[in-house]
Design an enzyme around this catalytic site. Structure first.
Site, PDB file in Angstrom:
ATOM      1  N   ASP A 118      -0.821  -1.606  13.231  1.00 18.84           N
ATOM      2  CA  ASP A 118      -1.338  -2.152  11.973  1.00 18.84           C
ATOM      3  C   ASP A 118      -1.175  -3.664  11.928  1.00 18.84           C
ATOM      4  O   ASP A 118      -0.752  -4.226  10.915  1.00 18.84           O
ATOM      5  CB  ASP A 118      -0.665  -1.478  10.775  1.00 18.84           C
ATOM      6  CG  ASP A 118      -1.447  -1.681   9.481  1.00 18.84           C
ATOM      7  OD1 ASP A 118      -2.665  -1.964   9.549  1.00 18.84           O
ATOM      8  OD2 ASP A 118      -0.845  -1.567   8.401  1.00 18.84           O
TER       9      ASP A 118
ATOM     10  N   ALA B  76       4.493   1.008  -0.115  1.00 21.26           N
ATOM     11  CA  ALA B  76       5.887   0.670  -0.364  1.00 21.26           C
ATOM     12  C   ALA B  76       6.044  -0.296  -1.528  1.00 21.26           C
ATOM     13  O   ALA B  76       5.105  -0.999  -1.892  1.00 21.26           O
ATOM     14  CB  ALA B  76       6.485   0.040   0.893  1.00 21.26           C
ATOM     15  N   VAL B  77       7.231  -0.288  -2.112  1.00 18.41           N
ATOM     16  CA  VAL B  77       7.604  -1.310  -3.089  1.00 18.41           C
ATOM     17  C   VAL B  77       8.745  -2.089  -2.458  1.00 18.41           C
ATOM     18  O   VAL B  77       9.641  -1.505  -1.851  1.00 18.41           O
ATOM     19  CB  VAL B  77       8.102  -0.693  -4.423  1.00 18.41           C
ATOM     20  CG1 VAL B  77       8.299  -1.782  -5.469  1.00 18.41           C
ATOM     21  CG2 VAL B  77       7.131   0.360  -4.914  1.00 18.41           C
TER      22      VAL B  77
ATOM     23  N   THR C  11       0.815  -1.200   0.000  1.00 22.40           N
ATOM     24  CA  THR C  11       0.000   0.000   0.000  1.00 22.40           C
ATOM     25  C   THR C  11       0.851   1.254   0.000  1.00 22.40           C
ATOM     26  O   THR C  11       0.511   2.231  -0.654  1.00 22.40           O
ATOM     27  CB  THR C  11      -0.883  -0.003   1.249  1.00 22.40           C
ATOM     28  OG1 THR C  11      -1.250  -1.354   1.523  1.00 22.40           O
ATOM     29  CG2 THR C  11      -2.123   0.803   1.024  1.00 22.40           C
TER      30      THR C  11
HETATM   31  P1  ADP Z   1       1.505  -4.689   2.279  1.00 24.43           P
HETATM   32  O1  ADP Z   1       1.315  -3.213   2.146  1.00 24.43           O
HETATM   33  O2  ADP Z   1       0.600  -5.505   1.432  1.00 24.43           O
HETATM   34  O3  ADP Z   1       1.612  -5.162   3.708  1.00 24.43           O
HETATM   35  P2  ADP Z   1       4.342  -4.582   1.937  1.00 24.43           P
HETATM   36  O4  ADP Z   1       4.501  -3.198   1.415  1.00 24.43           O
HETATM   37  O5  ADP Z   1       4.761  -4.859   3.337  1.00 24.43           O
HETATM   38  O6  ADP Z   1       2.874  -5.076   1.661  1.00 24.43           O
HETATM   39  O7  ADP Z   1       5.085  -5.595   0.997  1.00 24.43           O
HETATM   40  C1  ADP Z   1       4.693  -5.806  -0.333  1.00 24.43           C
HETATM   41  C2  ADP Z   1       5.063  -7.207  -0.764  1.00 24.43           C
HETATM   42  O8  ADP Z   1       6.476  -7.377  -0.701  1.00 24.43           O
HETATM   43  C3  ADP Z   1       4.501  -8.292   0.129  1.00 24.43           C
HETATM   44  O9  ADP Z   1       3.253  -8.722  -0.286  1.00 24.43           O
HETATM   45  C4  ADP Z   1       5.532  -9.390  -0.008  1.00 24.43           C
HETATM   46  O10 ADP Z   1       5.251 -10.164  -1.161  1.00 24.43           O
HETATM   47  C5  ADP Z   1       6.815  -8.662  -0.214  1.00 24.43           C
HETATM   48  N1  ADP Z   1       7.597  -8.544   1.022  1.00 24.43           N
HETATM   49  C6  ADP Z   1       7.400  -7.661   2.031  1.00 24.43           C
HETATM   50  N2  ADP Z   1       8.306  -7.800   2.998  1.00 24.43           N
HETATM   51  C7  ADP Z   1       9.105  -8.810   2.625  1.00 24.43           C
HETATM   52  C8  ADP Z   1      10.249  -9.465   3.222  1.00 24.43           C
HETATM   53  N3  ADP Z   1      10.737  -9.073   4.407  1.00 24.43           N
HETATM   54  N4  ADP Z   1      10.817 -10.489   2.548  1.00 24.43           N
HETATM   55  C9  ADP Z   1      10.317 -10.881   1.349  1.00 24.43           C
HETATM   56  N5  ADP Z   1       9.259 -10.330   0.747  1.00 24.43           N
HETATM   57  C10 ADP Z   1       8.648  -9.299   1.356  1.00 24.43           C
END
Ligand code: ADP
Length: 313
Positions: free
Chosen positions: A134, A19-20, A17
């Site tokens: 959250d 972040a990438v 939401t």
């Molecule tokens: P959201 O806003 O859906 O919680 P994030 O911004 O935390 O998602 O992360 C986006 C995507 O990046 C996640 O759905 C996951 O696939 C991947 N991701 C997040 N954190 C990690 C991590 N520590 N290791 C591997 N993949 C991750």
């Protein structure tokens, strides 16, 4: 600038939401994988990241626990974005396990193991005066050994407000406690305990327990399921800024009998713990520390050892 050069950025792992997330490798040892999370800075805050935020996040690097995603490093980029270097956890999250009803079967012992890891992470942070704000199944990532790890502890507050979406994505409000819905400006660890309770409920019924489509609807669902907040059950609630409840009727506070039906598979101790997390008045809600002292952890069945927990392929 030095921190940034320690890592080689790789492919995109996913977009959230606010972040990438990219795969990354340690330049000094490219066998070491990390996840690099680039926070999109909101337009309104485009002066850049407050130095305070960076300092506050740096503090989270000290927060080390088996069930909290490790934050290795923090740096800001030339274009004013904030990058978090995190422990690499590519095995998905708890939401995927809950939703995959066709392939993933789990029972009370597994729920107890996942809840134990979640509660230990939350209590550890609350002891250090860090709130998450959250907690939800998709913020609980699964490590290679099966351990559950709470992601983004404390970041919600310091980086970007997760309740004000960057994109058109609707950010989930399903885990929000009534005090936040009513606009309380002073709140405690109780906000996280409420979310933990809703994760607990969702693990049991394998569906979100209170899936409101709007804030008003969210409050309505809470009232119907758990009771209408009133001065009787929550002294002071009517003075909160955005206090509004359904006017058709005053719903009574839910009793044990209301919980035993839908949630009885975790046993009477489990139901007792669940009820104590979903108390309307945050001052009367159980604390994360007290959750860990609850009888449920010692009742049968014993929690599943992490290596035996169900997983996705
Ligand atoms: P959201 O806003 O859906 O919680 P994030 O911004 O935390 O998602 O992360 C986006 C995507 O990046 C996640 O759905 C996951 O696939 C991947 N991701 C997040 N954190 C990690 C991590 N520590 N290791 C591997 N993949 C991750």
């Amino acid at each position: 600038e030095e921190e940034k050069n320690k890592y080689i950025r790789g492919k995109e792992l996913g977009e959230g939401t606010y972040a990438v997330v990219y795969e990354g490798r340690l330049r000094a040892d490219p066998t070491q994988l990390v996840a690099i999370k680039k926070i999109k800075v909101q337009k309104e805050y485009s002066d850049g990241i407050a130095p305070d935020a960076v300092r506050e996040i740096k503090f989270l690097q000290e927060l080390r626990h088996a069930n909290i995603v490790r934050l290795h490093s923090v740096y800001s980029t030339r274009d004013q974005n904030l990058c978090l270097v995190l422990e690499h956890l590519p095995r998905g999250d708890l939401e995927m396990l809950i939703r995959d009803t066709a392939a993933v079967r789990y029972g009370a012992a597994d729920i107890k193991a996942w809840m134990g890891m979640l509660c230990r992470a939350v209590a550890f942070c609350h002891d250090r005066a860090v709130l998450h704000r959250d907690i939800k199944p998709n913020n609980l990532l699964v490590a290679a050994d099966g351990a559950l790890k709470l992601a983004d502890f404390g970041l919600a507050r310091s980086c970007a407000d997760p309740y004000r979406p960057m994109t058109a994505n609707v950010i989930t409000r399903w885990y929000r406690p009534p005090e936040l819905l009513f606009g309380a400006r002073h709140y405690t660890g109780g906000v996280d305990v409420w979310s933990v309770g809703l994760v607990f409920a969702e693990l049991i019924i394998r569906n979100p327990y209170l899936p409101g489509n709007t804030e008003v609807e969210q409050i309505g669902l809470i009232c119907r399921a758990l009771g209408t907040p009133t001065e009787e059950n929550w002294p002071g609630v009517t003075r909160l800024d955005s206090y509004t409840v359904p006017t058709d009727r005053v719903y009574p506070v839910a009793g044990r009998e209301n919980f035993l039906g839908p949630f009885g598979t975790v046993g009477s101790d489990g139901v007792d713990l669940l009820m104590k997390t979903l108390v309307l008045d945050p001052r009367r809600r159980i604390t994360s520390r007290a959750m860990l002292a609850h009888a449920w952890w010692h009742a049968e069945p014993r929690p599943t050892p992490i290596q035996d927990l169900p997983r996705r392929n």
